[in-house]
Motif scaffolding. Structure first.
Motif, short mmCIF file in Angstrom:
data_model
loop_
_atom_site.label_atom_id
_atom_site.label_comp_id
_atom_site.label_asym_id
_atom_site.label_seq_id
_atom_site.Cartn_x
_atom_site.Cartn_y
_atom_site.Cartn_z
N GLN A 73 0.84 -1.19 0.00
CA GLN A 73 0.00 0.00 0.00
C GLN A 73 0.87 1.25 0.00
OE1 GLN A 73 -3.06 0.03 3.00
NE2 GLN A 73 -2.97 2.23 3.15
N PHE A 126 -0.66 4.32 -1.20
CA PHE A 126 -1.57 5.46 -1.31
C PHE A 126 -1.81 6.09 0.06
CE2 PHE A 126 -4.01 1.47 -1.26
CZ PHE A 126 -4.75 1.63 -0.10
N THR A 127 -2.44 7.25 0.07
CA THR A 127 -2.75 7.96 1.31
C THR A 127 -3.67 7.10 2.17
OG1 THR A 127 -2.59 10.05 0.13
CG2 THR A 127 -3.69 10.09 2.27
N LYS A 128 -3.29 6.93 3.41
CA LYS A 128 -4.05 6.09 4.34
C LYS A 128 -5.47 6.62 4.51
CE LYS A 128 -3.57 4.32 9.09
NZ LYS A 128 -4.47 3.27 8.90
N GLY A 129 -6.43 5.71 4.57
CA GLY A 129 -7.83 6.06 4.78
C GLY A 129 -8.12 6.20 6.26
N TRP A 150 -11.24 7.60 3.83
CA TRP A 150 -11.58 8.77 3.04
C TRP A 150 -13.09 8.97 3.12
CZ3 TRP A 150 -8.77 7.38 -2.19
CH2 TRP A 150 -7.39 7.29 -1.97
N MET A 177 -9.60 13.15 2.83
CA MET A 177 -9.15 12.20 3.83
C MET A 177 -9.50 12.74 5.20
SD MET A 177 -5.27 11.04 4.71
CE MET A 177 -4.90 12.53 5.64
N PRO A 227 -9.67 2.86 -0.21
CA PRO A 227 -8.78 2.23 0.77
C PRO A 227 -9.41 1.01 1.46
CG PRO A 227 -8.74 4.61 1.04
CD PRO A 227 -9.86 4.29 0.08
N TYR A 247 -9.56 -1.90 -1.04
CA TYR A 247 -8.23 -2.47 -1.24
C TYR A 247 -7.89 -3.43 -0.09
CZ TYR A 247 -3.18 -2.67 -2.10
OH TYR A 247 -1.90 -3.09 -2.35
N GLU A 248 -8.08 -2.96 1.12
CA GLU A 248 -7.75 -3.79 2.30
C GLU A 248 -8.63 -5.03 2.36
OE1 GLU A 248 -7.84 -1.32 5.80
OE2 GLU A 248 -6.37 0.07 4.94
#
Length: 100
Positions: free
Chosen positions: A2, A4-7, A9, A24, A58, A61-62
């Motif tokens: 990962q 990208f900017t952590k969620g 969002w 975010m 996010p 994705y997880e």
């Protein structure tokens, strides 16, 4: 991996140009992740749905990573229906990671 900017969002309010914002949440000042621009042919509900889909990225994705990891633990051949799902999930994760 990962990158990208952590969620999480969230979908924010419209800005002064009537764009739908995806921002975010977290400590400090909210960070803009993306804007969903209004188009003449977009219905406002469609624009908001697009913004919600981006904001869910996010978490999606997880969740996909967890499902792929769990399904991949089964021995090959024990449930042949799992392997197309694992393959598709891995391909989607590679796409999100910029590896495809």
């Amino acid at each position: 991996m990962q990158t990208f900017t952590k969620g999480p969002w969230i979908v924010g309010d419209r800005d002064v140009n009537d764009n739908q914002l995806v921002i975010m949440t977290g400590e400090g000042t909210p960070v803009w992740i993306a804007k969903v621009f209004p188009k003449p042919h977009y219905h406002p509900d469609e624009q908001r749905a697009n913004a919600r889909l981006i904001a869910a990225a996010p978490a999606l994705y997880e969740a996909l990573q967890a499902c792929v990891d769990k399904l991949a633990m089964w021995p090959e051949g024990s449930n042949p229906e799992f392997f197309p799902c694992v393959k598709a999930g891995r391909a989607a994760l590679r796409l999100a990671d910029g590896k495809e």
